[in-house]
Design an enzyme around this catalytic site. Structure first.
Site, PDB file in Angstrom:
ATOM      1  N   ASP A   1       0.895  -1.155   0.000  1.00  0.00           N
ATOM      2  CA  ASP A   1       0.000   0.000   0.000  1.00  0.00           C
ATOM      3  C   ASP A   1       0.926   1.195   0.000  1.00  0.00           C
ATOM      4  O   ASP A   1       1.575   1.479   1.019  1.00  0.00           O
ATOM      5  CB  ASP A   1      -0.890   0.009   1.244  1.00  0.00           C
ATOM      6  N   HIS A   2       1.046   1.877  -1.134  1.00  0.00           N
ATOM      7  CA  HIS A   2       2.124   2.853  -1.233  1.00  0.00           C
ATOM      8  C   HIS A   2       1.945   4.033  -0.275  1.00  0.00           C
ATOM      9  O   HIS A   2       2.881   4.763  -0.012  1.00  0.00           O
ATOM     10  CB  HIS A   2       2.362   3.293  -2.689  1.00  0.00           C
TER      11      HIS A   2
ATOM     12  N   GLU B   1      -7.085  14.658  -5.587  1.00  0.00           N
ATOM     13  CA  GLU B   1      -6.230  14.651  -6.778  1.00  0.00           C
ATOM     14  C   GLU B   1      -6.797  15.619  -7.800  1.00  0.00           C
ATOM     15  O   GLU B   1      -8.017  15.807  -7.865  1.00  0.00           O
ATOM     16  CB  GLU B   1      -6.211  13.264  -7.413  1.00  0.00           C
TER      17      GLU B   1
ATOM     18  N   HIS C   1      -5.750   2.864   0.990  1.00  0.00           N
ATOM     19  CA  HIS C   1      -4.935   3.987   1.462  1.00  0.00           C
ATOM     20  C   HIS C   1      -5.564   4.761   2.628  1.00  0.00           C
ATOM     21  O   HIS C   1      -4.917   5.006   3.639  1.00  0.00           O
ATOM     22  CB  HIS C   1      -4.663   4.973   0.327  1.00  0.00           C
TER      23      HIS C   1
ATOM     24  N   LYS D   1     -11.112  12.504  -7.575  1.00  0.00           N
ATOM     25  CA  LYS D   1     -10.308  12.900  -8.734  1.00  0.00           C
ATOM     26  C   LYS D   1     -10.857  14.232  -9.249  1.00  0.00           C
ATOM     27  O   LYS D   1     -12.010  14.578  -9.006  1.00  0.00           O
ATOM     28  CB  LYS D   1     -10.422  11.836  -9.826  1.00  0.00           C
TER      29      LYS D   1
HETATM   30  O1  LIG Z   1      -3.364   3.795  -5.642  1.00  0.00           O
HETATM   31  C1  LIG Z   1      -3.716   4.801  -6.198  1.00  0.00           C
HETATM   32  O2  LIG Z   1      -3.172   5.976  -5.815  1.00  0.00           O
HETATM   33  C2  LIG Z   1      -3.132   7.076  -6.691  1.00  0.00           C
HETATM   34  C3  LIG Z   1      -2.871   8.306  -5.824  1.00  0.00           C
HETATM   35  O3  LIG Z   1      -1.624   8.168  -5.195  1.00  0.00           O
HETATM   36  P1  LIG Z   1      -0.861   9.456  -4.668  1.00  0.00           P
HETATM   37  O4  LIG Z   1       0.360   8.906  -4.035  1.00  0.00           O
HETATM   38  O5  LIG Z   1      -0.568  10.308  -5.870  1.00  0.00           O
HETATM   39  O6  LIG Z   1      -1.769  10.159  -3.726  1.00  0.00           O
HETATM   40  C4  LIG Z   1      -4.410   7.233  -7.461  1.00  0.00           C
HETATM   41  O7  LIG Z   1      -4.224   8.203  -8.479  1.00  0.00           O
HETATM   42  C5  LIG Z   1      -4.797   5.936  -8.102  1.00  0.00           C
HETATM   43  O8  LIG Z   1      -6.078   6.062  -8.719  1.00  0.00           O
HETATM   44  C6  LIG Z   1      -4.859   4.824  -7.096  1.00  0.00           C
HETATM   45  O9  LIG Z   1      -5.024   3.577  -7.761  1.00  0.00           O
END
Ligand SMILES: O=C1O[C@H](COP(=O)(O)O)[C@@H](O)[C@H](O)[C@H]1O
Ligand SMILES: NC(=O)C1=CN([C@@H]2O[C@H](COP(=O)(O)OP(=O)(O)OC[C@H]3O[C@@H](n4cnc5c(N)ncnc54)[C@H](OP(=O)(O)O)[C@@H]3O)[C@@H](O)[C@H]2O)C=CC1
Length: 490
Positions: free
Chosen positions: A180-181, A219, A243, A342
């Site tokens: 989970d980044h 975003e 997230h 978004k």
């Molecule tokens: O996992 C995801 O994350 C991105 C947003 O990541 P961020 O680090 O730029 O906040 C998201 O654009 C994407 O739809 C989603 O799959």
């Protein structure tokens, strides 16, 4: 755990190597680790996908990706070329047992020792089970193999359980790294330090002192080229199930007994299991879903979701706001407002901790309650609002100001992309910042009733203009409780 400066050679095999994630995030992250000398010369990065490419074709794509997604100042062409020589490609359908597995076997089986082997699954999650079965049948899973699973882990509780079961058939849990980044972001990891290394906060970190908490991931981009995936997922599955709930866990968990991976994950799991289940009435009143419409930025038209998708209709949300509650002694009565979308007004991920007002005031006016603002990205940092004596007025006059720490200039560091640290954690076998199977399932248990409620039509789709902070319904969600979203706060 300290990041060691050197790593033993390893093989890093990416299924889904021609995809957006690999080219935009994974290869650049590995390149940055190469620049920091963490990718020894004998390390191989092996891309695998069905497309019929050879090493040179794939290297060309990787090179183009590096020249696009690595910061210009770090694009040293000699270093890019040296790194690219460690990149290889096999054309392979990972889900098909009869595909060209021999090329991968030949590449990998040359290693007789116990070289660390990472299989990174950057494909659609429905392929994870088949790919794992094939890796096992082809004798490619060794004692030192770890698999990294990209999110989303499934699209529902049942599909997540199925992935966990099928991958778990072949590998022990401590060799399965669900990424989970958001947990790779320095500022998310910093929540642990902020809370547990500063008693001034932790002693107030509960419903006695905190009024409410907001977690936002906004975003400005639309769905871009990922419309096919996104339209089947929506914001709740794409951002909240993983997230936002992970960030919520970091904010709401009790102190773990140690920074051992399972101790931390046990505390996060307790939060997920304590989320108050959403009844139909909660879904009606405490969730907002929206879809972006055409907008305008600096005189330029921004297309609607349907235009981006090239479809006439869609019932997929690109925005969501939820009022969540956590049923624990610490958080009883404290709303957690979660929001993501978004094509919003700004790119910002942040946490706002709104403290309560004092019940008594020495001053003629009630002092503004304190507020802690954690900027996850961009402008990583923390600020705390304070009341001070207004120096230009009488001794009873207060003025709001704040203490602000801007991390990047303070620590003189480049903020690494979240994948950089996580990929090397997987190589090192440190699961601290990865999600355990029970966490994924607990998150789906809370999310699924919301999805079901929406499919029963409990929450109509609201519309919002691209480039705004989302639909009016999201403002009303907070207004009912007498609150404002952060951008509207005085
Ligand atoms: O996992 C995801 O994350 C991105 C947003 O990541 P961020 O680090 O730029 O906040 C998201 O654009 C994407 O739809 C989603 O799959
Ligand atoms: N892109 C992003 O920003 C993020 C993506 N993710 C997740 O990562 C995963 C990949 O996303 P993304 O890169 O955007 O997707 P893409 O659609 O861009 O890429 C999918 C990749 O999978 C490959 N592929 C498909 N079927 C197979 C197969 N049977 N065997 C081997 N390779 C296969 C495709 O190549 P080919 O057709 O040549 O086989 C392609 O390389 C998804 O689960 C996504 O949700 C998560 C976070 C962010």
């Amino acid at each position: 755990m300290e990041q060691p400066q050197t790593y033993p050679p390893f093989d890093f095999i990416i299924f889904g190597a021609t995809g957006d994630l690999t080219i935009r995030k994974l290869i650049p992250a590995l390149f940055y680790r190469y620049l920091d000398k963490q990718i020894p010369a004998e390390t191989r990065i092996i891309g695998a996908a069905r497309s019929a490419l050879n090493d040179n074709d794939f290297r060309e794509r990787a090179r183009a990706g590096l020249n696009q997604f690595v910061q210009e100042s770090d694009r040293d062409q000699e270093k890019i070329e040296a790194f690219i020589q460690q990149v290889h490609y096999v054309s392979l359908d990972g889900a098909n047992a009869n595909s060209n597995w021999s090329d991968l076997q030949n590449l990998l089986n040359g290693d007789k020792g116990n070289k660390i082997r990472i299989f990174y699954f950057a494909t659609a999650p429905r392929l994870y089970g088949d790919i794992c079965d094939n890796l096992s049948d082809k004798g490619l899973l060794t004692e030192t193999t770890r698999v990294v699973l990209e999110k989303p882990i499934g699209t529902s509780l049942e599909t997540a359980q199925e992935i966990n079961r099928r991958v778990g058939k072949h590998l022990p849990e401590n060799h399965i790294f669900r990424i989970d980044h958001y947990l790779g972001k320095e500022t998310v990891q910093n929540i642990i330090a902020l809370r547990f290394a500063n008693p001034v906060f932790e002693r107030l970190w509960n419903s006695d002192s905190i009024d409410y908490i907001q977690i936002t991931a906004a975003e400005t981009v639309g769905v871009g080229s990922r419309g096919g995936y996104y339209d089947g997922a929506g914001a709740l599955r794409d951002m909240v199930q993983n997230h936002l709930l992970q960030v919520l866990c970091m904010v709401a968990m009790d102190p773990p007994i140690s920074l051992n991976a399972d101790d931390l994950r046990n505390e996060k799991l307790k939060v997920l299991r304590s989320l108050k289940p959403m009844t139909d009435e909660d879904i009606r009143t405490n969730t907002v879903r929206g879809q972006y419409q055409e907008g305008n930025k600096n005189g330029e038209k921004i297309p609607s979701y349907l235009e981006d998708l090239k479809k006439d209709s869609s019932d997929t949300e690109t925005f969501i706001a939820i009022k969540a509650q956590i049923n624990t002694a610490r958080w009883s009565g404290v709303p957690f407002y979660l929001r993501t979308g978004k094509r919003m007004a700004e790119k910002t991920s942040e946490i706002v901790i709104q403290f309560k007002s004092s019940t008594w005031s020495l001053f003629p006016t009630s002092p503004e309650p304190n507020r802690l603002h954690i900027r996850i990205q961009p402008d990583e940092g923390v600020s705390l609002s304070l009341q001070v004596k207004d120096p230009s007025k009488s001794h009873t006059s207060l003025r709001s100001t704040f203490i602000d720490i801007d991390f990047s200039p303070t620590f003189h560091i480049r903020y690494p992309d979240s994948y950089e640290g996580l990929l090397m954690d997987a190589v090192r076998g440190d699961p601290l910042l990865f999600i355990r199977c029970d966490e994924v399932e607990a998150a789906w248990r809370w999310i699924e009733p919301i999805l079901n409620g929406w499919s029963k039509g409990l929450t109509p789709m609201a519309k919002y203009k691209s480039g705004t902070w989302g639909p009016n319904e999201a403002t009303e969600l907070l207004a009912k409780d007498g609150h404002l979203w952060h951008e509207d706060m005085p």
